[in-house]
Design a protein around this motif. Structure first.
Motif, PDB file in Angstrom:
ATOM      1  N   ASN A 170       0.840  -1.189   0.000  1.00  0.00           N
ATOM      2  CA  ASN A 170       0.000   0.000   0.000  1.00  0.00           C
ATOM      3  C   ASN A 170       0.883   1.250   0.000  1.00  0.00           C
ATOM      4  O   ASN A 170       2.113   1.163   0.044  1.00  0.00           O
ATOM      5  N   THR A 171       0.249   2.406  -0.035  1.00  0.00           N
ATOM      6  CA  THR A 171       0.995   3.664  -0.127  1.00  0.00           C
ATOM      7  C   THR A 171       1.921   3.880   1.065  1.00  0.00           C
ATOM      8  O   THR A 171       3.054   4.333   0.902  1.00  0.00           O
ATOM      9  N   ASP A 172       1.463   3.549   2.266  1.00  0.00           N
ATOM     10  CA  ASP A 172       2.311   3.739   3.454  1.00  0.00           C
ATOM     11  C   ASP A 172       3.536   2.837   3.419  1.00  0.00           C
ATOM     12  O   ASP A 172       4.646   3.267   3.750  1.00  0.00           O
ATOM     13  N   THR A 173       3.367   1.597   2.996  1.00  0.00           N
ATOM     14  CA  THR A 173       4.494   0.677   2.880  1.00  0.00           C
ATOM     15  C   THR A 173       5.458   1.161   1.795  1.00  0.00           C
ATOM     16  O   THR A 173       6.674   1.120   1.969  1.00  0.00           O
TER      17      THR A 173
ATOM     18  N   ARG B 162       5.884   4.246   0.857  1.00  0.00           N
ATOM     19  CA  ARG B 162       6.563   5.448   1.369  1.00  0.00           C
ATOM     20  C   ARG B 162       7.775   5.061   2.222  1.00  0.00           C
ATOM     21  O   ARG B 162       8.859   5.627   2.085  1.00  0.00           O
TER      22      ARG B 162
END
Length: 70
Positions: A2-5, A7
């Motif tokens: 996902n986006t957080d991972t 980032r």
């Protein structure tokens, strides 16, 4: 992923590059596409200390298309 991972992975990843069209020595963005499916964007002045914005490829393509079309 996902986006957080993405980032977190991009924050420490090698492969950051500044635009070859940049005329500014100290003020540009850097891009990193080393994480499949995502593009990281950060401030070149801050380098590794810069916050990283993360876009999936569809978001990045839409953004670039709008920039090119004014």
């Amino acid at each position: 992923m996902n986006t957080d991972t993405a980032r977190l992975a991009l924050t420490d990843a090698a492969g950051w590059r500044k635009s070859s069209r940049s005329a500014w020595q100290n003020g540009c963005v850097e891009l990193n596409g080393s994480i499949s499916g995502y593009m990281g964007v950060r401030d070149s002045k801050l380098g590794a200390d810069s916050p990283v914005l993360v876009f999936n490829l569809a978001e990045m393509q839409a953004f670039l298309g709008r920039v090119k079309n004014g």
